[in-house]
Design a protein around this motif. Structure first.
Motif, PDB file in Angstrom:
ATOM      1  N   LYS A  13       0.801  -1.226  -0.052  1.00  0.00           N
ATOM      2  CA  LYS A  13      -0.013  -0.033   0.088  1.00  0.00           C
ATOM      3  C   LYS A  13       0.806   1.306   0.060  1.00  0.00           C
ATOM      4  N   GLU A 152     -15.676   8.791  -0.762  1.00  0.00           N
ATOM      5  CA  GLU A 152     -15.052   9.421  -2.259  1.00  0.00           C
ATOM      6  C   GLU A 152     -14.134  10.599  -1.795  1.00  0.00           C
ATOM      7  N   SER A 155     -10.989   8.982   0.059  1.00  0.00           N
ATOM      8  CA  SER A 155     -10.160   8.169  -0.799  1.00  0.00           C
ATOM      9  C   SER A 155      -9.248   9.250  -1.627  1.00  0.00           C
ATOM     10  N   LYS A 156      -9.798  10.257  -2.266  1.00  0.00           N
ATOM     11  CA  LYS A 156      -9.038  11.457  -2.819  1.00  0.00           C
ATOM     12  C   LYS A 156      -7.773  12.036  -2.007  1.00  0.00           C
ATOM     13  N   LYS A 160      -6.067   6.959  -2.364  1.00  0.00           N
ATOM     14  CA  LYS A 160      -6.708   5.694  -2.646  1.00  0.00           C
ATOM     15  C   LYS A 160      -7.880   5.604  -3.571  1.00  0.00           C
ATOM     16  N   SER A 161      -8.261   4.179  -3.809  1.00  0.00           N
ATOM     17  CA  SER A 161      -9.663   4.058  -4.681  1.00  0.00           C
ATOM     18  C   SER A 161     -10.791   3.993  -3.532  1.00  0.00           C
ATOM     19  N   ARG A 162     -11.708   4.449  -4.117  1.00  0.00           N
ATOM     20  CA  ARG A 162     -12.940   4.097  -3.363  1.00  0.00           C
ATOM     21  C   ARG A 162     -13.155   2.778  -3.023  1.00  0.00           C
ATOM     22  N   PRO A 163     -13.190   1.848  -3.815  1.00  0.00           N
ATOM     23  CA  PRO A 163     -13.355   0.330  -3.319  1.00  0.00           C
ATOM     24  C   PRO A 163     -12.181   0.045  -2.074  1.00  0.00           C
ATOM     25  N   TYR A 164     -11.090   0.693  -2.202  1.00  0.00           N
ATOM     26  CA  TYR A 164     -10.098   0.150  -1.386  1.00  0.00           C
ATOM     27  C   TYR A 164     -10.421   0.865   0.055  1.00  0.00           C
TER      28      TYR A 164
END
Length: 294
Positions: A13, A152, A155-156, A160-164
């Motif tokens: 990560k 969201e 994540s920004k 990271k991605s939103r699913p992460y």
């Protein structure tokens, strides 16, 4: 299961989308010659938003021994508070210095607000991969709640991605016993995520214990969860009282048909008589003295 057996997802990560400096793009660039001061360790308190709850005692002792010999090479970063200072970054160095019986520690004082304190605390630990999966999940939840962010937006900010982010936040729905296994490194991120797929959530703790005991890899956990989910739940057999059984027997003899009586806990009941034809229904009505022509 050793803690370094975490899932590949958790180990890989590094490379956050934004560095700590990027959080403060509107601030003037920090001069590399900014003043380093020796502050009393008694005046310094931990970051209230520190996501890391556990510090490895062995590595802390090793750092303390190094500080005894060589001192602290990299100053910690703090902010002034009402009573002393709060750590922005460097809590491990601060703890080790106290362990080494030091009275002071080199520090840089910066003016950070609550939001910046929170984000730096999370980012600093994520960049060093110091957090357990559960601590990382709690850190994202803290950012959401305290800063009023959506998944969201988190994540920004974290790169990271939103699913992460969503996958980590789901870990917080695990039951307490399974959370402890995850926190102590006995259960990996991948195993824990798979257990969340159990339809019967009451079985998670039991299955988690079995997974740890048998040292199951994630694929075997997936197969086990699928197997458990495919099993049809057994119907509970309700034991009937002697009175109900006797009543069923007498009615069955009277009508010459199958009779079933069920009763609920509230005292209400249900009586059913099986018949295979209109003639049998008419015979039941005759026995009961019911005349439909009236």
């Amino acid at each position: 299961m050793a803690r370094d057996s975490k899932s590949k997802e958790h180990r890989k990560k590094g490379g956050l989308g934004r560095g700590i400096e990027a959080l403060f793009e509107d601030e003037p660039q920090i001069d590399t010659t900014e003043e380093v001061q020796d502050l009393s360790l008694d005046e310094i308190r931990p970051n209230p938003y520190q996501p890391r709850k556990n510090f490895d005692n062995k590595s802390l002792k090793e750092l303390a021994d190094s500080i005894k010999e060589n001192g602290v090479f990299q100053p910690i970063i703090v902010r002034k508070s009402i009573n002393g200072y709060e750590i922005i970054a460097g809590e491990r160095r601060c703890r080790a210095s106290k362990l080494a019986k030091k009275k002071t520690i080199p520090a840089i004082i910066r003016n950070f607000d609550e939001s910046q304190m929170m984000e730096v605390a999370v980012l600093e630990n994520l960049q060093r991969e110091d957090l357990t999966p559960l601590e990382e999940a709690q850190a994202y939840e803290m950012l959401q709640k305290n800063l009023g962010l959506t998944q969201e937006e988190v994540s920004k900010r974290m790169g990271k991605s939103r699913p992460y982010i969503a996958n980590y936040l789901r870990l917080l729905t695990l039951p307490s016993k399974t959370k402890r296994l995850l926190q102590h490194g006995e259960l990996s991120m991948g195993q824990a995520r798979t257990l969340l797929g159990l339809k019967d959530k009451d079985k998670i703790d039991e299955v988690a214990k079995r997974v740890v005991k048998q040292g199951m890899p994630v694929r075997k956990v997936e197969a086990l969860v699928a197997q458990i989910n495919s099993k049809k739940p057994r119907k509970k057999t309700v034991r009937k009282s002697a009175f109900i059984r006797a009543s069923e027997s007498q009615l069955a003899n009277k009508f010459g048909l199958n009779v079933n009586i069920s009763e609920s806990k509230k005292g209400k009941g249900h009586l059913s008589i099986d018949f295979a034809s209109t003639d049998e229904l008419n015979r039941i009505l005759d026995i009961l003295g019911v005349d439909l022509d009236d």
